[in-house]
Write an enzyme that holds these catalytic residues in place. Sequence first.
Site, PDB file in Angstrom:
ATOM      1  N   ASP A 166      -6.647  -8.409  -3.653  1.00 46.16           N
ATOM      2  CA  ASP A 166      -5.321  -8.627  -4.007  1.00 46.16           C
ATOM      3  C   ASP A 166      -5.177  -9.242  -5.050  1.00 46.16           C
ATOM      4  OD1 ASP A 166      -1.506  -9.246  -4.361  1.00 46.16           O
ATOM      5  OD2 ASP A 166      -2.908 -10.909  -4.831  1.00 46.16           O
ATOM      6  N   ILE A 167      -5.522  -9.038  -6.285  1.00 43.75           N
ATOM      7  CA  ILE A 167      -5.756  -9.402  -7.954  1.00 43.75           C
ATOM      8  C   ILE A 167      -4.665 -10.527  -8.339  1.00 43.75           C
ATOM      9  CG2 ILE A 167      -5.520  -8.644 -10.122  1.00 43.75           C
ATOM     10  CD1 ILE A 167      -5.666  -5.580  -9.529  1.00 43.75           C
ATOM     11  N   ASN A 174       0.774  -7.882 -16.739  1.00 43.68           N
ATOM     12  CA  ASN A 174       2.040  -6.520 -16.947  1.00 43.68           C
ATOM     13  C   ASN A 174       2.948  -7.206 -18.785  1.00 43.68           C
ATOM     14  OD1 ASN A 174       1.058  -4.455 -15.712  1.00 43.68           O
ATOM     15  ND2 ASN A 174       2.074  -5.145 -13.846  1.00 43.68           N
ATOM     16  N   ASP A 183      -1.895  -0.603 -15.465  1.00 45.82           N
ATOM     17  CA  ASP A 183      -2.207   0.815 -14.767  1.00 45.82           C
ATOM     18  C   ASP A 183      -3.386   0.601 -15.154  1.00 45.82           C
ATOM     19  OD1 ASP A 183       0.283   0.613 -13.773  1.00 45.82           O
ATOM     20  OD2 ASP A 183       0.687   2.504 -15.102  1.00 45.82           O
ATOM     21  N   GLU A 209      -0.361  -4.300  -6.738  1.00 47.93           N
ATOM     22  CA  GLU A 209      -1.891  -4.843  -6.756  1.00 47.93           C
ATOM     23  C   GLU A 209      -3.072  -5.521  -5.384  1.00 47.93           C
ATOM     24  OE1 GLU A 209       0.824  -8.316  -7.668  1.00 47.93           O
ATOM     25  OE2 GLU A 209       1.422  -6.381  -7.547  1.00 47.93           O
TER      26      GLU A 209
END
Length: 296
Positions: A166-167, A174, A183, A209
Amino acid sequence: EERFRQLVESTSDWIWEMDKNGKYRYASPQVEPILGYKPEEVLGRTPFEMMPCVEAEKMKATLEALINSGQPINQLQNVNEHKDGHQVVLESSARPFFDDEGVIQGYRGVDRDVTERKRMEEKLRHLATHDSLTGLHNRKVFQERIQDELERSERYGHPLAMFMLDIDLFKQVNDSYGHAAGDDVLRAFSVVLKETVRKTDFVARYGGEEFTALLPETSLEEAAVFAERLREAIAEYPFELKNGRKLQIKTSIGVACYPIHADDWLGLLNAADKALYFAKWSGRNRVETVPESRRG
């Protein structure tokens, strides 16, 4: 004869006749827009002379079998080389013709250029199995692959490791820089992921993500080392936005392994997800396994 000539020349398909040795003895003018050759350049040649070597050998064997059995050619797709070198996919259909004694003398048929159709089919197949943003395999394919790999591990007694990544703090990217920047980060993240894992490993975008990786024949200890290497590669990668601004992106990784943490694919998936949750709960930017190696 004039009516026949007009009909032949009015179609966009290439109409031809070949003898029993596979040599063209008639080619309509449409061969030129399709393959770049004038009709007279084709006469006396075989179709195999205008195909890549591997395709030529395959088609030669196919045609020989058809001639020996006297069977028609039905929508046989084959790869050809245009006179200028690029490849063209043709769809061939033909019927044999015979002499008075019933001996096959050759084929009369038609070739249709289906290159663009094949390209669109390949594109649609790719979209059905890959994430359109990152180019990685999608969740559906991953879930099919994990079941296949688990069955293989059970059969041969090999371990199977899995990462759930997971980022960290992706929402802030965002919110601060916009979804287009988000993106860009996802695409770059997927590149690092593909370049860091081994060729035998399988990676996918699971959603949002979150990413996943399968590591066949990999123990828990080996997987933990690989995961740490991946975490470091992400932390050191210069993520750069289109405006030139550089971001430091970090990731949390949950590691699970069959048969230590689960004995089926869904259990392995849940175990990796729990490990990921534990990594984020423990401060992010870290690698964790299921606490106390609990199953399920």
